[in-house]
Design an enzyme around this catalytic site. Structure first.
Site, PDB file in Angstrom:
ATOM      1  N   GLY A 138       3.903   1.270   1.107  1.00  0.00           N
ATOM      2  CA  GLY A 138       5.284   0.800   0.895  1.00  0.00           C
ATOM      3  C   GLY A 138       6.156   0.906   2.134  1.00  0.00           C
ATOM      4  O   GLY A 138       7.305   0.471   2.134  1.00  0.00           O
ATOM      5  N   ASP A 191       0.861  -1.189   0.000  1.00  0.00           N
ATOM      6  CA  ASP A 191       0.000   0.000   0.000  1.00  0.00           C
ATOM      7  C   ASP A 191       0.900   1.243   0.000  1.00  0.00           C
ATOM      8  O   ASP A 191       1.330   1.709  -1.056  1.00  0.00           O
ATOM      9  CB  ASP A 191      -0.910  -0.080   1.227  1.00  0.00           C
ATOM     10  CG  ASP A 191      -1.965   1.003   1.267  1.00  0.00           C
ATOM     11  OD1 ASP A 191      -2.169   1.659   0.246  1.00  0.00           O
ATOM     12  OD2 ASP A 191      -2.599   1.188   2.324  1.00  0.00           O
ATOM     13  N   THR A 224       5.946  -0.582   5.146  1.00  0.00           N
ATOM     14  CA  THR A 224       6.281  -1.866   5.781  1.00  0.00           C
ATOM     15  C   THR A 224       7.424  -2.536   5.026  1.00  0.00           C
ATOM     16  O   THR A 224       8.415  -2.962   5.626  1.00  0.00           O
ATOM     17  CB  THR A 224       5.034  -2.791   5.773  1.00  0.00           C
ATOM     18  OG1 THR A 224       3.960  -2.116   6.416  1.00  0.00           O
ATOM     19  CG2 THR A 224       5.325  -4.101   6.479  1.00  0.00           C
TER      20      THR A 224
HETATM   21  P1  IMP Z   1       1.964  -0.533   3.727  1.00  0.00           P
HETATM   22  O1  IMP Z   1       3.051  -0.474   4.759  1.00  0.00           O
HETATM   23  O2  IMP Z   1       1.091   0.683   3.748  1.00  0.00           O
HETATM   24  O3  IMP Z   1       2.477  -0.842   2.330  1.00  0.00           O
HETATM   25  O4  IMP Z   1       0.978  -1.666   4.161  1.00  0.00           O
HETATM   26  C1  IMP Z   1       1.305  -2.984   4.101  1.00  0.00           C
HETATM   27  C2  IMP Z   1       0.491  -3.802   5.086  1.00  0.00           C
HETATM   28  O5  IMP Z   1      -0.729  -3.161   5.501  1.00  0.00           O
HETATM   29  C3  IMP Z   1       0.090  -5.090   4.422  1.00  0.00           C
HETATM   30  O6  IMP Z   1       1.044  -6.096   4.700  1.00  0.00           O
HETATM   31  C4  IMP Z   1      -1.235  -5.385   5.052  1.00  0.00           C
HETATM   32  O7  IMP Z   1      -1.047  -6.121   6.235  1.00  0.00           O
HETATM   33  C5  IMP Z   1      -1.816  -4.047   5.409  1.00  0.00           C
HETATM   34  N1  IMP Z   1      -2.742  -3.575   4.369  1.00  0.00           N
HETATM   35  C6  IMP Z   1      -2.569  -2.536   3.537  1.00  0.00           C
HETATM   36  N2  IMP Z   1      -3.618  -2.389   2.717  1.00  0.00           N
HETATM   37  C7  IMP Z   1      -4.474  -3.394   3.055  1.00  0.00           C
HETATM   38  C8  IMP Z   1      -5.759  -3.792   2.539  1.00  0.00           C
HETATM   39  O8  IMP Z   1      -6.344  -3.212   1.609  1.00  0.00           O
HETATM   40  N3  IMP Z   1      -6.329  -4.877   3.132  1.00  0.00           N
HETATM   41  C9  IMP Z   1      -5.732  -5.564   4.145  1.00  0.00           C
HETATM   42  N4  IMP Z   1      -4.540  -5.230   4.637  1.00  0.00           N
HETATM   43  C10 IMP Z   1      -3.905  -4.147   4.107  1.00  0.00           C
END
Ligand code: IMP
Length: 175
Positions: free
Chosen positions: A103, A101, A105
């Site tokens: 990025g 999403d 994480t």
């Molecule tokens: P980021 O750090 O924003 O890229 O988010 C990554 C983590 O957030 C993913 O590994 C998911 O656990 C959670 N996540 C982000 N978007 C979604 C979604 O649409 N549905 C479920 N989990 C999400």
């Protein structure tokens, strides 16, 4: 208040995407005994289908990252609550993520893994939502792309619900 779920990727489409990714990984890593690192919790179903479809000898490990803040919006405060147990020095590592999403994480995990000097570090993600990307992420093996919206099913949850669903749905809150 009931959640309303709208089907986005049916099981057949997910199966095709996973098979394609597994074929690409087999082409690139056959004979190299890659280490797949699943990012918990959401990747557990994707990882289990991916390793079976790849049909090559490999090893697996897991890491768990929690992003604090609102459930719908990543806050940027990412903490590792379970680390890998394998020595990845000189290993061919493939990080397996359910959804990218913002990025944030993956960036934290990639930096952590790079510091351990793997031979190779690739990213395999089932879904990307690039509209909210805050940190650039080079996804080497990408399954599906989605527009914005919160997705559930096939391992993805909303407050631990809906992971069991075989397809991927957009969750729409009824007001
Ligand atoms: P980021 O750090 O924003 O890229 O988010 C990554 C983590 O957030 C993913 O590994 C998911 O656990 C959670 N996540 C982000 N978007 C979604 C979604 O649409 N549905 C479920 N989990 C999400």
């Amino acid at each position: 208040m009931e959640d309303h779920l709208k089907l986005l990727f049916p099981p057949e489409e997910i199966h095709l995407a996973v098979t394609r990714l597994a074929n690409e990984i087999r082409r690139d890593f056959a004979g190299k005994m890659p280490l797949f690192i699943g990012i918990l919790k959401g990747s557990f179903i994707f990882l289990s289908d991916l390793v079976r479809a790849s049909k090559i000898p490999l090893e697996i490990d897991f890491i768990r990252a929690i992003s604090y803040g609102s459930r719908h919006v990543s806050s940027g405060d990412v903490r590792i609550t379970k680390d890998i147990e394998t020595d990845i020095t000189n290993r061919h590592v493939i990080l397996v993520e359910d959804i990218v999403d913002t990025g944030l994480t993956l960036n934290v995990i990639v930096e952590r893994m790079k510091a351990k000097n793997p031979a190779d570090l690739k990213i395999c993600a089932l879904v990307e939502k690039h509209i909210r990307r805050e940190m650039p992420v080079k996804i080497d093996y990408l399954g599906l792309s989605a527009k914005d919206g919160f997705l559930v099913g096939y391992g993805l949850d909303y407050n631990e619900k809906y992971r069991y669903l075989p397809g991927i749905y957009i969750i729409e809150k009824q007001v």
